[in-house]
Scaffold this active site. Sequence first.
Site, PDB file in Angstrom:
ATOM      1  N   THR A 133      -4.497   1.741   8.511  1.00 25.34           N
ATOM      2  CA  THR A 133      -2.563   0.614   8.706  1.00 25.34           C
ATOM      3  C   THR A 133      -2.039   1.464   7.358  1.00 25.34           C
ATOM      4  OG1 THR A 133      -0.994  -0.825   8.706  1.00 25.34           O
ATOM      5  CG2 THR A 133      -3.166  -1.041   7.267  1.00 25.34           C
ATOM      6  N   ASN A 134      -0.796   0.852   6.448  1.00 25.52           N
ATOM      7  CA  ASN A 134      -0.471   0.895   5.202  1.00 25.52           C
ATOM      8  C   ASN A 134      -0.409   0.406   4.712  1.00 25.52           C
ATOM      9  OD1 ASN A 134       2.321   0.955   6.732  1.00 25.52           O
ATOM     10  ND2 ASN A 134       2.011   2.201   7.698  1.00 25.52           N
ATOM     11  N   ARG A 135       1.271  -0.271   3.754  1.00 23.13           N
ATOM     12  CA  ARG A 135       1.098  -0.985   2.585  1.00 23.13           C
ATOM     13  C   ARG A 135       2.575  -1.499   3.221  1.00 23.13           C
ATOM     14  NH1 ARG A 135       0.541   0.653  -2.826  1.00 23.13           N
ATOM     15  NH2 ARG A 135       1.203  -1.430  -3.573  1.00 23.13           N
TER      16      ARG A 135
END
Length: 279
Positions: A86-88
């Site tokens: 995933t990402n932030r």
Amino acid sequence: DVYKRQHPATAANVATLNERGAVLVGPEEGHLASGLVAVGRMSEPARLLGEVRLLLSRQNGPLAGRKIVVTAGGTREAIDPVRYLTNRSSGKQGYALAQAALDAGAEVTLVSSAVGVAPPTGATVIAVDSAQEMADAVLAAVRDADVLLMAAAVADFRPAQVSQQKIKKEGGAPVIELTPNPDILQLVWKQREAEGSPQVVVGFAAETQDLLANAGGKLTRKGLDLIVANNVSQADAGFAVDTNRVTLLRADAEPEILPLMGKNAVAEEIVGRVELLLA
């Protein structure tokens, strides 16, 4: 109807309020002062405020009658049943956009991954996880929409193979081969050319270098009407904070650099530009 289960006097009073056009919010079910668990709790202040805000926006908002699709959050690409890539992205900017569109009177569909932010009252929420799920939901939702605000941070890649069982460390570090995810804005562009909707598409570019060049290229490649660019390497803008510093780019205008402001204010600026594009 929850009120039909109440004391006759309460039911009569509620009926009178309904006849007078009052809007009733609650009551909620939960622990009461008496110690019982039942229907009778006052709704939380956040819900009350949301209902009031929604009611006021339904009157004569500049986007009344318009349908807007907003995407938010970072997609999650499964590696095995317990792990994912995933990402932030926190989803805050996307949720602020949904609220701003509702405030302007629009009918809002919010396509969102799991985030720690409560959705705005009045939005129709479609929960998704992966980029493919978001692509499917967006392509279906924009068919009868006027606007797409593509604020989600969609993963560019996903694992080519997903393990059906948890990968154990005893087997050593796994080698994870990645494969491209669908480009949602490209798919929307193709569908838009074939079907004519949505009328306005706004993209977002989260960059760490060459902000205007990268965002400008995306604006052209994906047939966008407007792109919102921000440098997420800055500590006070981008992911996981309540402020943002963005530049708005259009093909027929000079870049518009907005100062540092709260994400709610950024959302209001963007929705204001959407109003002009629709006009």
